[in-house]
Design a protein around this motif. Structure first.
Motif, PDB file in Angstrom:
ATOM      1  N   SER A 277      -5.324  -3.082   3.864  1.00  0.00           N
ATOM      2  CA  SER A 277      -4.409  -2.568   2.830  1.00  0.00           C
ATOM      3  C   SER A 277      -3.679  -3.760   2.202  1.00  0.00           C
ATOM      4  N   SER A 295      -5.451  -2.371  -6.809  1.00  0.00           N
ATOM      5  CA  SER A 295      -5.447  -3.772  -7.251  1.00  0.00           C
ATOM      6  C   SER A 295      -6.358  -4.622  -6.367  1.00  0.00           C
ATOM      7  N   SER A 310      -1.148   3.965   5.746  1.00  0.00           N
ATOM      8  CA  SER A 310      -0.422   5.202   5.416  1.00  0.00           C
ATOM      9  C   SER A 310      -1.202   6.087   4.447  1.00  0.00           C
ATOM     10  N   GLN A 314      -2.294   4.141  -4.207  1.00  0.00           N
ATOM     11  CA  GLN A 314      -3.053   2.966  -4.677  1.00  0.00           C
ATOM     12  C   GLN A 314      -4.179   2.618  -3.701  1.00  0.00           C
ATOM     13  N   ASN A 329      -3.594   6.880  13.175  1.00  0.00           N
ATOM     14  CA  ASN A 329      -2.208   6.707  12.719  1.00  0.00           C
ATOM     15  C   ASN A 329      -1.288   7.406  13.716  1.00  0.00           C
TER      16      ASN A 329
HETATM   17  C1  LIG Z   1       0.772  -1.653  -8.746  1.00  0.00           C
HETATM   18  C2  LIG Z   1       0.479  -1.493  -7.281  1.00  0.00           C
HETATM   19  C3  LIG Z   1      -0.785  -1.757  -6.836  1.00  0.00           C
HETATM   20  C4  LIG Z   1      -1.087  -1.601  -5.476  1.00  0.00           C
HETATM   21  N1  LIG Z   1      -2.344  -1.844  -5.048  1.00  0.00           N
HETATM   22  C5  LIG Z   1      -2.629  -1.633  -3.764  1.00  0.00           C
HETATM   23  C6  LIG Z   1      -3.957  -1.825  -3.283  1.00  0.00           C
HETATM   24  O1  LIG Z   1      -4.855  -2.250  -4.004  1.00  0.00           O
HETATM   25  N2  LIG Z   1      -4.207  -1.562  -1.998  1.00  0.00           N
HETATM   26  C7  LIG Z   1      -3.249  -1.110  -1.133  1.00  0.00           C
HETATM   27  O2  LIG Z   1      -3.557  -0.870   0.042  1.00  0.00           O
HETATM   28  N3  LIG Z   1      -1.994  -0.933  -1.572  1.00  0.00           N
HETATM   29  C8  LIG Z   1      -1.659  -1.200  -2.826  1.00  0.00           C
HETATM   30  N4  LIG Z   1      -0.383  -1.047  -3.241  1.00  0.00           N
HETATM   31  C9  LIG Z   1       0.652  -0.828  -2.212  1.00  0.00           C
HETATM   32  C10 LIG Z   1       0.760   0.596  -1.731  1.00  0.00           C
HETATM   33  O3  LIG Z   1       1.645   1.301  -2.557  1.00  0.00           O
HETATM   34  C11 LIG Z   1       1.290   0.649  -0.274  1.00  0.00           C
HETATM   35  O4  LIG Z   1       2.498  -0.036  -0.227  1.00  0.00           O
HETATM   36  C12 LIG Z   1       0.330   0.054   0.739  1.00  0.00           C
HETATM   37  O5  LIG Z   1      -0.947   0.579   0.592  1.00  0.00           O
HETATM   38  C13 LIG Z   1       0.849   0.380   2.135  1.00  0.00           C
HETATM   39  O6  LIG Z   1       0.075  -0.279   3.090  1.00  0.00           O
HETATM   40  P1  LIG Z   1      -0.013   0.266   4.564  1.00  0.00           P
HETATM   41  O7  LIG Z   1      -0.424   1.696   4.529  1.00  0.00           O
HETATM   42  O8  LIG Z   1      -0.858  -0.666   5.340  1.00  0.00           O
HETATM   43  O9  LIG Z   1       1.484   0.079   5.087  1.00  0.00           O
HETATM   44  P2  LIG Z   1       2.625   1.116   5.359  1.00  0.00           P
HETATM   45  O10 LIG Z   1       2.983   1.880   4.163  1.00  0.00           O
HETATM   46  O11 LIG Z   1       3.719   0.344   6.011  1.00  0.00           O
HETATM   47  O12 LIG Z   1       2.008   2.133   6.402  1.00  0.00           O
HETATM   48  C14 LIG Z   1       1.668   1.812   7.704  1.00  0.00           C
HETATM   49  C15 LIG Z   1       1.073   3.019   8.388  1.00  0.00           C
HETATM   50  O13 LIG Z   1       0.718   2.671   9.693  1.00  0.00           O
HETATM   51  C16 LIG Z   1       1.223   3.631  10.606  1.00  0.00           C
HETATM   52  N5  LIG Z   1       1.556   2.913  11.815  1.00  0.00           N
HETATM   53  C17 LIG Z   1       2.541   2.015  12.011  1.00  0.00           C
HETATM   54  N6  LIG Z   1       2.501   1.525  13.270  1.00  0.00           N
HETATM   55  C18 LIG Z   1       1.438   2.110  13.865  1.00  0.00           C
HETATM   56  C19 LIG Z   1       0.861   1.999  15.147  1.00  0.00           C
HETATM   57  N7  LIG Z   1       1.348   1.186  16.086  1.00  0.00           N
HETATM   58  N8  LIG Z   1      -0.219   2.766  15.425  1.00  0.00           N
HETATM   59  C20 LIG Z   1      -0.737   3.616  14.487  1.00  0.00           C
HETATM   60  N9  LIG Z   1      -0.225   3.734  13.256  1.00  0.00           N
HETATM   61  C21 LIG Z   1       0.842   3.001  12.958  1.00  0.00           C
HETATM   62  C22 LIG Z   1       2.429   4.238   9.930  1.00  0.00           C
HETATM   63  O14 LIG Z   1       2.620   5.558  10.395  1.00  0.00           O
HETATM   64  C23 LIG Z   1       2.033   4.198   8.469  1.00  0.00           C
HETATM   65  O15 LIG Z   1       1.360   5.379   8.112  1.00  0.00           O
HETATM   66  C24 LIG Z   1      -0.072  -1.190  -4.580  1.00  0.00           C
HETATM   67  C25 LIG Z   1       1.201  -0.903  -5.058  1.00  0.00           C
HETATM   68  C26 LIG Z   1       1.492  -1.060  -6.388  1.00  0.00           C
HETATM   69  C27 LIG Z   1       2.862  -0.733  -6.885  1.00  0.00           C
END
Ligand SMILES: Cc1cc2nc3c(=O)[nH]c(=O)nc-3n(C[C@H](O)[C@H](O)[C@H](O)COP(=O)(O)OP(=O)(O)OC[C@H]3O[C@@H](n4cnc5c(N)ncnc54)[C@H](O)[C@@H]3O)c2cc1C
Length: 376
Positions: A277, A295, A310, A314, A329
């Protein structure tokens, strides 16, 4: 560098649009819609005087949207005395009566993954010889039909033909010319290679789609030894070297993955490519070219294992074409749960460790079995 048997997807493989508008690779027959379908009148000529033939490839039992449009186009243009015969190269597991096919000839011996254009052409020519269609329709695509259509045109110099047809009715066709700056019109030809998205497939009638058992097994003259092509099969490649867009199995890490080494071990034992991610990439855990999402990259794996992700909108945008999504998760209300076909709720590190152990045990059991039952 070590090589693995990691499966590489055909980047041009067939996609279908689901009822939700999501492009998916569908291996099984689509689910029947829950709402009762409207009853449409049956339209199949009892004593046809004329035939239209459609030629399309199926992938793992399914035709793609473009192939559906080609069959529907033939059905729309067919008059009351004309029957539509659909020749399908490859196994077919979907009902194409709704597309207006009166007869269906399925040649399952043509596996979409195997390049055998001369054998396919020999089969098509045999069917043409038996059916004697007045017009032949095929999708103008990059996944075999377009090439087969051109090979067909080359063998039928007396027949009129048009390629990349973007506009069609029962009198004329049109194709782009001069790099798309002009439209060229012609009378409706005998061989039509149709571009995608020319036709609405929701027809006001259905047809019988009767399987033609005779032509299903009719032999054609083709000797493999005389073929200009030799199929060398799929090349095994190291999973780490596969472009994410071509990977068939992706293990993807999010912010919930604290131990990158565990994730890499898991990906290696599954022979999967690694994705991430944006947060995991921004944290410096993975290089930028691993980012999946709006992106980052858009992937279309058969299996996408999202660990500690999560499922932000995006990120989901980048996995909309994936067939099976499995999520790990600890939060059962994370948006990824809605997108996933299967979710395991729990701690990412613990579940990854258990998986690595289970895979190692399964591999050991398989290798013990192979040693005790060697193939002669
Ligand atoms: C213009 C724009 C473009 C974007 N482009 C992208 C893109 O191309 N790709 C992208 O991915 N995002 C993109 N984003 C960001 C996106 O909005 C999110 O912020 C991002 O995807 C979140 O990454 P994540 O799910 O890894 O992290 P988090 O939102 O922090 O989620 C983490 C997840 O892991 C779980 N978790 C935490 N600890 C544990 C554990 N020990 N065991 C099991 N589960 C756990 C949580 O419950 C949560 O669901 C973009 C945002 C914008 C504004």
């Amino acid at each position: 560098m070590s090589t693995s048997k990691a499966k590489r997807i055909n980047p041009n493989r067939i996609l279908n649009t689901t009822q939700n508008g999501i492009k998916r690779i569908t291996l099984s027959a689509p689910k029947v819609a829950e709402n009762i379908p409207e009853v449409k009148p049956l339209r199949t000529p009892t004593k046809p005087k004329n035939f239209f033939l459609t030629v399309t490839h199926a992938d793992r039992g399914m035709l793609d949207d473009h192939a559906h449009q080609v069959i529907a186009t033939a059905a729309i243009l067919a008059d009351k005395k004309t029957a539509v015969v659909a020749l399908v190269l490859g196994e077919l597991r979907e009902d194409i009566a709704r597309l207006g096919a009166d007869k269906v000839i399925v040649r399952p011996e043509f596996d979409y993954q195997i390049f055998q254009p001369d054998a396919e052409l020999a089969c098509v020519l045999k069917v043409i010889d038996s059916v004697k269609p007045s017009r032949i329709f095929t999708p103008d695509n990059m996944i075999g039909d377009g090439e087969l259509g051109r090979r067909l045109i080359a063998t039928q110099p007396s027949k009129s033909a048009a390629t990349h047809v973007i506009e069609i009715d029962n009198k004329h066709v049109a194709s782009y010319q001069a790099g798309g700056s002009r439209l060229a019109f012609a009378d409706l030809p005998e061989i039509i290679l149709l571009a995608a998205n020319t036709t609405e497939i929701n027809l006001p009638f259905v047809a019988s789609a009767i399987p033609d058992e005779q032509l299903k097994s009719t032999s054609y003259t083709f000797k493999e030894s005389n073929s200009d092509y030799k199929n060398l099969g799929m090349l095994p490649v190291a999973s780490a070297t596969i472009a994410l867009e071509e990977a068939d199995f992706i293990v993807s890490a999010g912010n919930g993955v604290s131990n990158v080494a565990t994730l890499e071990t898991l990906a290696r034992s599954l022979d999967a490519a690694i994705g991430a991610s944006r947060v995991a990439v921004d944290d410096g855990k993975f290089p930028r070219d691993k980012q999946i999402g709006a992106s980052g990259k858009t992937v279309s794996a058969s299996a996408y294992l999202a660990i500690g992700i999560s499922g932000a909108v995006q990120h989901l945008q980048g996995i909309k074409d994936c067939r099976h999504v499995i999520a790990i998760n600890r939060d059962n209300s994370a948006p990824i749960v809605k997108r996933a076909d299967l979710t395991v709720i729990g701690d990412a590190e613990e579940i990854m460790q258990s998986l690595i152990l289970a895979i190692a045990e399964a591999k050991q059991a398989t290798s013990n079995q192979t040693m005790s039952n060697p193939v002669n």
